[in-house]
Design a protein around this motif. Structure first.
Motif, mmCIF file in Angstrom:
data_model
loop_
_atom_site.group_PDB
_atom_site.id
_atom_site.type_symbol
_atom_site.label_atom_id
_atom_site.label_comp_id
_atom_site.label_asym_id
_atom_site.label_seq_id
_atom_site.Cartn_x
_atom_site.Cartn_y
_atom_site.Cartn_z
ATOM 1 N N THR A 1 -18.209 -26.683 69.423
ATOM 2 C CA THR A 1 -17.649 -27.674 70.341
ATOM 3 C C THR A 1 -16.434 -27.077 71.077
ATOM 4 O O THR A 1 -16.017 -25.964 70.799
ATOM 5 C CB THR A 1 -17.181 -28.893 69.531
ATOM 6 O OG1 THR A 1 -16.468 -28.406 68.399
ATOM 7 C CG2 THR A 1 -18.360 -29.706 69.075
ATOM 8 N N ASP A 2 -15.879 -27.870 71.974
ATOM 9 C CA ASP A 2 -14.787 -27.384 72.822
ATOM 10 C C ASP A 2 -13.436 -27.351 72.135
ATOM 11 O O ASP A 2 -12.596 -26.517 72.445
ATOM 12 C CB ASP A 2 -14.634 -28.316 74.026
ATOM 13 C CG ASP A 2 -15.628 -28.029 75.106
ATOM 14 O OD1 ASP A 2 -16.227 -26.950 75.070
ATOM 15 O OD2 ASP A 2 -15.799 -28.895 75.989
ATOM 16 N N TYR A 3 -13.199 -28.319 71.257
ATOM 17 C CA TYR A 3 -11.855 -28.500 70.718
ATOM 18 C C TYR A 3 -11.897 -28.548 69.199
ATOM 19 O O TYR A 3 -12.793 -29.181 68.614
ATOM 20 C CB TYR A 3 -11.260 -29.826 71.197
ATOM 21 C CG TYR A 3 -11.011 -29.908 72.681
ATOM 22 C CD1 TYR A 3 -9.773 -29.549 73.211
ATOM 23 C CD2 TYR A 3 -12.010 -30.335 73.547
ATOM 24 C CE1 TYR A 3 -9.541 -29.621 74.579
ATOM 25 C CE2 TYR A 3 -11.784 -30.405 74.916
ATOM 26 C CZ TYR A 3 -10.552 -30.050 75.427
ATOM 27 O OH TYR A 3 -10.321 -30.121 76.777
ATOM 28 N N PHE B 1 -14.116 -31.788 68.124
ATOM 29 C CA PHE B 1 -14.806 -32.664 69.082
ATOM 30 C C PHE B 1 -15.239 -31.955 70.360
ATOM 31 O O PHE B 1 -14.770 -30.871 70.681
ATOM 32 C CB PHE B 1 -13.954 -33.896 69.424
ATOM 33 C CG PHE B 1 -12.664 -33.619 70.146
ATOM 34 C CD1 PHE B 1 -11.505 -33.320 69.439
ATOM 35 C CD2 PHE B 1 -12.592 -33.682 71.531
ATOM 36 C CE1 PHE B 1 -10.300 -33.088 70.105
ATOM 37 C CE2 PHE B 1 -11.398 -33.451 72.206
ATOM 38 C CZ PHE B 1 -10.253 -33.148 71.482
ATOM 39 N N GLU B 2 -16.127 -32.636 71.035
ATOM 40 C CA GLU B 2 -16.645 -32.191 72.322
ATOM 41 C C GLU B 2 -16.294 -33.268 73.347
ATOM 42 O O GLU B 2 -16.390 -34.458 73.046
ATOM 43 C CB GLU B 2 -18.169 -32.022 72.205
ATOM 44 C CG GLU B 2 -18.884 -31.590 73.450
ATOM 45 C CD GLU B 2 -18.542 -30.181 73.904
ATOM 46 O OE1 GLU B 2 -18.217 -29.324 73.056
ATOM 47 O OE2 GLU B 2 -18.575 -29.954 75.127
ATOM 48 N N ALA B 3 -15.884 -32.851 74.527
ATOM 49 C CA ALA B 3 -15.518 -33.801 75.572
ATOM 50 C C ALA B 3 -16.535 -33.753 76.700
ATOM 51 O O ALA B 3 -16.903 -32.667 77.152
ATOM 52 C CB ALA B 3 -14.135 -33.462 76.112
ATOM 53 N N LYS B 4 -16.977 -34.922 77.141
ATOM 54 C CA LYS B 4 -17.995 -34.983 78.192
ATOM 55 C C LYS B 4 -17.692 -36.108 79.155
ATOM 56 O O LYS B 4 -17.387 -37.230 78.740
ATOM 57 C CB LYS B 4 -19.381 -35.238 77.583
ATOM 58 C CG LYS B 4 -19.918 -34.103 76.723
ATOM 59 C CD LYS B 4 -20.262 -32.890 77.559
ATOM 60 C CE LYS B 4 -20.779 -31.758 76.685
ATOM 61 N NZ LYS B 4 -20.814 -30.489 77.427
ATOM 62 N N GLU B 5 -17.838 -35.786 80.414
ATOM 63 C CA GLU B 5 -17.599 -36.758 81.464
ATOM 64 C C GLU B 5 -18.930 -37.000 82.165
ATOM 65 O O GLU B 5 -19.667 -36.046 82.411
ATOM 66 C CB GLU B 5 -16.598 -36.131 82.455
ATOM 67 C CG GLU B 5 -15.897 -37.097 83.323
ATOM 68 C CD GLU B 5 -14.586 -36.518 83.899
ATOM 69 O OE1 GLU B 5 -14.278 -35.331 83.653
ATOM 70 O OE2 GLU B 5 -13.896 -37.258 84.596
HETATM 71 MG MG LIG Z 1 -17.677 -29.120 76.945
#
Ligand SMILES: [Mg+2]
Ligand SMILES: [Mg+2]
Lengths: 180, 180
Positions: free
Chosen positions: B67-69, B80-84
């Motif tokens: 994941t990104d973070y 966690f992973e963040a998605k828009e």
């Molecule tokens: Mg990402």
């Protein structure tokens, strides 16, 4: 991934390669989830050729603001930096950056398990060195102290990391001993 | 870092920018140590010009295997992973890769706090969506189920993340509520 090809004959592997293999073994055996962070790159120019992948045409290496590895082991946060030295008698503190030390201090304050893995290539020994032990050496260099940690101190304060066939740098063994 | 310039007028910031600022605030106020991982790049060609920094002349973006973070909050491992999404009525599962889902499953097994941060740009709402809730949606898409999570489901199962001046995506508030 072809882990079968790993063999004892793989001398000359870098510390990083050994740790990456160890982490892959930990991951596949559901022991821990610990990864190396990607190398930070500042991307300046990217080409987008038609019908093929984007190509980075200009980029620069950035200094890492954290450590190389982090993850989770039995609910606990794990965070460490790996360093190899050819020096026989000491570990030069110039191998670490002040941002990394600041990061390690913050991690310790949050209750994480934070440490260095230091390999002395000449002695063919790899040590687990708790971050909390690093800070006094680090700070004393700015007050007229040594710019390195003597090898004997690392032998005394650190814990030698055992080697095993599947976990070439079996640092979880040390963590089990110290924190569980 | 010039945080003073941050203002409410910064509408149009991406979710990633909002989270990065939030993490910087958490770090500087000693609340948590959470970082975005660098973008993984496969470096193919590097030039070493005399008397100046190495230049990456050819590189490619690699797919992230995690994941990104991630980081630590009060001794607990956070991941966690963040998605828009611009989608109004659902969150398309194609936004996530199977390696990332496998990673989130491993993290959950180790007892980490793992989740998605999903922003619906149209509704200007940002949700905390626990990874354990994702897995059944993820798996059902391979058994004739939907290829997306309906917006209403996310409203129902997820927790809306509050906005504050200093923590634009104040996800630790939700973590306090759910896990402490
Ligand atoms: Mg990402
Ligand atoms: Mg390093």
């Amino acid at each position: 991934m072809n882990k079968e090809k790993t063999s004892f004959s793989k001398r000359g592997m870098t510390l990083e390669e050994d740790i990456n293999e160890t982490n892959t073994f930990y991951l596949h055996s559901n022991k821990a989830v610990i990864h190396k962070k990607p190398t930070p790159v500042q991307i300046v120019k990217v080409d987008y050729p038609k019908r093929s992948a984007a190509v980075i045409k200009e980029g620069y290496f950035k200094q890492a603001s954290t450590t190389d590895y982090n993850g989770i082991y039995q609910g606990k946060y794990i965070d460490f930096e790996a360093k190899e030295t050819k020096n026989k008698t000491s570990f030069p503190l110039a191998n670490i950056h002040d941002h990394q030390v600041e990061h390690m201090q913050s991690v310790c304050e949050q209750g994480g398990i934070c440490f260095l893995i230091i390999r002395f290539a000449f002695h063919d020994e790899t040590y687990f060195f708790p971050a909390v032990k690093l800070f006094s050496f680090w700070n004393s260099q700015f007050n007229g102290g040594k710019k390195s940690i003597p090898y004997n101190k690392i032998k005394e304060v650190g814990i030698k990391i055992p080697f095993s066939y599947q976990a070439r740098v079996d640092y979880l063994k040390v963590i089990d001993q110290l924190y569980f």
